[in-house]
Design an enzyme around this catalytic site. Structure first.
Site, PDB file in Angstrom:
ATOM      1  N   HIS A 171      46.524  53.116  36.997  1.00  0.00           N
ATOM      2  CA  HIS A 171      45.480  53.182  38.181  1.00  0.00           C
ATOM      3  C   HIS A 171      44.904  54.651  37.995  1.00  0.00           C
ATOM      4  O   HIS A 171      43.803  54.915  38.054  1.00  0.00           O
ATOM      5  CB  HIS A 171      45.979  52.915  39.308  1.00  0.00           C
TER       6      HIS A 171
ATOM      7  N   LYS B  89      50.047  38.794  49.668  1.00  0.00           N
ATOM      8  CA  LYS B  89      51.268  39.046  49.169  1.00  0.00           C
ATOM      9  C   LYS B  89      51.904  40.118  50.006  1.00  0.00           C
ATOM     10  O   LYS B  89      51.490  41.151  50.647  1.00  0.00           O
ATOM     11  CB  LYS B  89      51.221  39.277  47.733  1.00  0.00           C
TER      12      LYS B  89
ATOM     13  N   ARG C  25      42.767  45.200  31.420  1.00  0.00           N
ATOM     14  CA  ARG C  25      43.888  45.859  30.383  1.00  0.00           C
ATOM     15  C   ARG C  25      43.655  44.671  29.186  1.00  0.00           C
ATOM     16  O   ARG C  25      43.447  45.143  27.952  1.00  0.00           O
ATOM     17  CB  ARG C  25      45.186  45.875  31.043  1.00  0.00           C
TER      18      ARG C  25
ATOM     19  N   SER D 241      51.671  47.218  38.530  1.00  0.00           N
ATOM     20  CA  SER D 241      52.453  47.428  39.625  1.00  0.00           C
ATOM     21  C   SER D 241      53.655  46.696  39.794  1.00  0.00           C
ATOM     22  O   SER D 241      54.644  46.977  39.944  1.00  0.00           O
ATOM     23  CB  SER D 241      51.640  47.520  40.926  1.00  0.00           C
TER      24      SER D 241
HETATM   25  O1  PNS Z   1      45.112  45.324  42.936  1.00  0.00           O
HETATM   26  P1  PNS Z   1      44.680  43.958  43.003  1.00  0.00           P
HETATM   27  O2  PNS Z   1      45.554  43.375  43.980  1.00  0.00           O
HETATM   28  O3  PNS Z   1      44.277  43.110  41.922  1.00  0.00           O
HETATM   29  O4  PNS Z   1      43.235  44.203  43.899  1.00  0.00           O
HETATM   30  C1  PNS Z   1      42.486  42.999  44.488  1.00  0.00           C
HETATM   31  C2  PNS Z   1      41.439  43.334  45.550  1.00  0.00           C
HETATM   32  C3  PNS Z   1      42.035  44.148  46.442  1.00  0.00           C
HETATM   33  C4  PNS Z   1      40.301  44.005  44.676  1.00  0.00           C
HETATM   34  C5  PNS Z   1      40.816  41.970  45.830  1.00  0.00           C
HETATM   35  O5  PNS Z   1      41.866  41.036  46.246  1.00  0.00           O
HETATM   36  C6  PNS Z   1      39.647  42.080  47.148  1.00  0.00           C
HETATM   37  O6  PNS Z   1      38.668  42.585  46.879  1.00  0.00           O
HETATM   38  N1  PNS Z   1      40.153  41.436  48.233  1.00  0.00           N
HETATM   39  C7  PNS Z   1      39.235  41.522  49.365  1.00  0.00           C
HETATM   40  C8  PNS Z   1      38.763  40.214  49.765  1.00  0.00           C
HETATM   41  C9  PNS Z   1      37.465  39.882  48.947  1.00  0.00           C
HETATM   42  O7  PNS Z   1      36.610  40.483  49.163  1.00  0.00           O
HETATM   43  N2  PNS Z   1      37.475  38.723  48.250  1.00  0.00           N
HETATM   44  C10 PNS Z   1      36.263  38.082  47.649  1.00  0.00           C
HETATM   45  C11 PNS Z   1      36.108  38.536  46.325  1.00  0.00           C
HETATM   46  S1  PNS Z   1      37.234  37.567  45.324  1.00  0.00           S
END
Ligand code: PNS
Length: 178
Positions: free
Chosen positions: A31, A55, A104, A142
């Site tokens: 990150h 989660k 990745r 993570s």
């Molecule tokens: O690090 P992560 O957990 O892969 O991040 C995921 C994240 C936070 C980028 C994603 O879950 C998100 O944007 N959630 C907010 C809800 C949203 O906008 N959902 C619609 C798009 S899929």
């Protein structure tokens, strides 16, 4: 004189703000590598932590924000924010032009494309840009970092030193609670 006045104005108008969203539970060196790369491309970067993920996180929102702020402290054009709900709504509110995500391995690709296209459907003017971390961080996540820690392994070099210390403390306190 005129040019001198117009240039700062143009500079202001072309200021590009990007958002790097995630759960950051906790922030890894992968990150951090992406934050550094993005901060060199965009005028301003907001590292945005999702606060209402489904989660169950290991670190609280406050702890994760603290760690993000600490590791980005010397980066002038980087700030840390939090959001709940839709990412695109947060991006519009912040007047962001782009969302940054890391890719990745191929395994990331499907999930990331699905998310990027959904976000584009919701907000067509917002672009998602994918960046690759340095090869040495290409396998870090993570989830794996937490797993290594839970089993007593070393996460040196996988996360920033302050995160390593916090992880060690957290794992010890979790074991104490049991
Ligand atoms: O690090 P992560 O957990 O892969 O991040 C995921 C994240 C936070 C980028 C994603 O879950 C998100 O944007 N959630 C907010 C809800 C949203 O906008 N959902 C619609 C798009 S899929």
């Amino acid at each position: 004189m005129r040019v001198a006045l117009v240039r700062p104005l143009l500079r202001h108008m072309s200021n590009i703000l990007a958002i790097y969203p995630g759960s950051f539970d906790p922030i890894t060196n992968g990150h951090f590598d992406l934050i550094q790369r993005s901060s060199r491309i965009f005028d301003h970067l907001i590292v945005a932590l999702l606060t209402n993920a489904e989660k169950q996180p290991l670190f609280s929102v406050e702890e994760r924000v603290e760690m993000l702020e600490e590791v980005t402290r010397d980066m002038e054009n980087v700030s840390v924010g939090t959001f709940s709900g839709l990412l695109v709504e947060y991006a519009v509110q912040k007047k962001a032009r782009a969302i940054v995500r890391g890719i990745r391995a191929f395994s990331d690709y499907e999930y990331e494309i699905q998310m990027a296209l959904t976000n584009r459907k919701l907000q067509p003017k917002l672009e998602t840009l994918f960046l690759m971390p340095a090869e040495e961080y290409a396998y870090i996540s993570s989830r794996l970092v937490k797993e290594i820690c839970r089993h007593g392994g070393s996460v040196k070099g996988l996360v920033p030193p302050l995160v390593e210390r916090r992880l060690r403390k957290k794992v010890v306190s979790t074991i104490d609670e049991v």
